[in-house]
Design a protein around this motif. Structure first.
Motif, PDB file in Angstrom:
ATOM      1  N   GLU A   1       0.816  -1.216   0.000  1.00 41.53           N
ATOM      2  CA  GLU A   1       0.000   0.000   0.000  1.00 41.53           C
ATOM      3  C   GLU A   1       0.854   1.272   0.000  1.00 41.53           C
ATOM      4  OE1 GLU A   1      -3.082   2.462   2.849  1.00 41.53           O
ATOM      5  OE2 GLU A   1      -2.572   0.409   3.397  1.00 41.53           O
ATOM      6  N   LEU A   2       1.841   1.340   0.866  1.00 43.29           N
ATOM      7  CA  LEU A   2       2.681   2.533   0.941  1.00 43.29           C
ATOM      8  C   LEU A   2       3.535   2.681  -0.316  1.00 43.29           C
ATOM      9  CD1 LEU A   2       3.506   4.995   2.494  1.00 43.29           C
ATOM     10  CD2 LEU A   2       5.075   3.583   3.840  1.00 43.29           C
ATOM     11  N   GLU A   3       4.033   1.570  -0.836  1.00 42.68           N
ATOM     12  CA  GLU A   3       4.802   1.630  -2.081  1.00 42.68           C
ATOM     13  C   GLU A   3       3.931   2.148  -3.222  1.00 42.68           C
ATOM     14  OE1 GLU A   3       8.025  -1.978  -1.561  1.00 42.68           O
ATOM     15  OE2 GLU A   3       5.971  -2.485  -2.145  1.00 42.68           O
ATOM     16  N   ARG A   4       2.696   1.671  -3.313  1.00 36.49           N
ATOM     17  CA  ARG A   4       1.768   2.149  -4.353  1.00 36.49           C
ATOM     18  C   ARG A   4       1.505   3.641  -4.206  1.00 36.49           C
ATOM     19  NH1 ARG A   4      -1.296  -2.191  -3.362  1.00 36.49           N
ATOM     20  NH2 ARG A   4      -2.802  -0.986  -2.224  1.00 36.49           N
ATOM     21  N   THR A   5       1.330   4.087  -2.960  1.00 42.24           N
ATOM     22  CA  THR A   5       1.064   5.508  -2.712  1.00 42.24           C
ATOM     23  C   THR A   5       2.240   6.360  -3.186  1.00 42.24           C
ATOM     24  OG1 THR A   5      -0.334   4.943  -0.833  1.00 42.24           O
ATOM     25  CG2 THR A   5       0.517   7.191  -0.907  1.00 42.24           C
TER      26      THR A   5
ATOM     27  N   VAL B   1       9.707   7.605   4.167  1.00 40.97           N
ATOM     28  CA  VAL B   1       9.626   7.867   2.731  1.00 40.97           C
ATOM     29  C   VAL B   1      10.957   7.523   2.069  1.00 40.97           C
ATOM     30  CG1 VAL B   1       9.293   9.652   0.962  1.00 40.97           C
ATOM     31  CG2 VAL B   1       7.820   9.607   2.989  1.00 40.97           C
ATOM     32  N   MET B   2      12.065   7.884   2.693  1.00 46.15           N
ATOM     33  CA  MET B   2      13.383   7.562   2.147  1.00 46.15           C
ATOM     34  C   MET B   2      13.566   6.047   2.027  1.00 46.15           C
ATOM     35  SD  MET B   2      15.698  10.444   4.117  1.00 46.15           S
ATOM     36  CE  MET B   2      17.165   9.485   3.932  1.00 46.15           C
ATOM     37  N   THR B   3      13.131   5.320   3.043  1.00 47.12           N
ATOM     38  CA  THR B   3      13.251   3.861   3.027  1.00 47.12           C
ATOM     39  C   THR B   3      12.408   3.254   1.908  1.00 47.12           C
ATOM     40  OG1 THR B   3      13.684   3.795   5.405  1.00 47.12           O
ATOM     41  CG2 THR B   3      12.860   1.761   4.388  1.00 47.12           C
ATOM     42  N   VAL B   4      11.185   3.740   1.733  1.00 51.01           N
ATOM     43  CA  VAL B   4      10.307   3.220   0.675  1.00 51.01           C
ATOM     44  C   VAL B   4      10.906   3.517  -0.697  1.00 51.01           C
ATOM     45  CG1 VAL B   4       8.016   3.406  -0.393  1.00 51.01           C
ATOM     46  CG2 VAL B   4       8.229   3.320   2.095  1.00 51.01           C
ATOM     47  N   LEU B   5      11.419   4.710  -0.898  1.00 50.41           N
ATOM     48  CA  LEU B   5      12.039   5.053  -2.174  1.00 50.41           C
ATOM     49  C   LEU B   5      13.247   4.161  -2.453  1.00 50.41           C
ATOM     50  CD1 LEU B   5      11.775   8.929  -1.943  1.00 50.41           C
ATOM     51  CD2 LEU B   5      10.667   7.485  -3.667  1.00 50.41           C
ATOM     52  N   ASP B   6      14.060   3.932  -1.431  1.00 48.92           N
ATOM     53  CA  ASP B   6      15.224   3.069  -1.591  1.00 48.92           C
ATOM     54  C   ASP B   6      14.792   1.642  -1.945  1.00 48.92           C
ATOM     55  OD1 ASP B   6      18.149   2.606  -1.355  1.00 48.92           O
ATOM     56  OD2 ASP B   6      17.517   1.299   0.300  1.00 48.92           O
TER      57      ASP B   6
END
Length: 129
Positions: A6-10, A46-51
């Protein structure tokens, strides 16, 4: 290609929207700001998800001073196409799955499919690889 959480999709939706608007690649701060109204996320999250998305091959990143700038490798439509093809690969009978899918779409969607098929099968056109 696997689905996204879900967070990755967002996060991907933020990046795809920026791309649709003709904006440059985004920093983690840009993504954090875009999500600030909807979610209360730590900047480090957010940085972790982007990475993680970059490691999955969903994003490319480039250095911009001390920050990274991220942009999607594929369009939203390209990503959805990969998901659909992956789902087809899960069935033992792709033809039956396609027939079932086509019978479940709306008339407007069926018209889009007919136009796409006519376009790729018209004389003088090379079939897709």
């Amino acid at each position: 290609m696997k689905g996204l959480g879900e967070l990755e999709r967002t996060v991907m939706e933020v990046l795809w929207a920026r791309e649709d608007a003709g904006l440059d690649a985004a920093t983690a701060r840009d993504v954090s700001r875009a999500l600030a109204g909807d979610r209360d996320l730590a900047h480090t999250t957010v940085m972790t998800v982007l990475d993680r998305l970059a490691k999955k091959g969903m994003l490319e990143r480039e250095r911009d001073g001390r920050a990274w700038r991220y942009h999607p490798v594929a369009s939203r439509e390209g990503y959805v196409t990969e998901l659909m093809l992956g789902a087809l690969n899960e069935t033992g009978d792709r033809g039956a799955a396609l027939v079932h899918f086509v019978r479940s779409v709306s008339e407007d969607e069926a018209a889009v499919i007919r136009r796409a098929l006519a376009d790729i099968t018209s004389p003088g056109k090379e079939p897709p690889a």
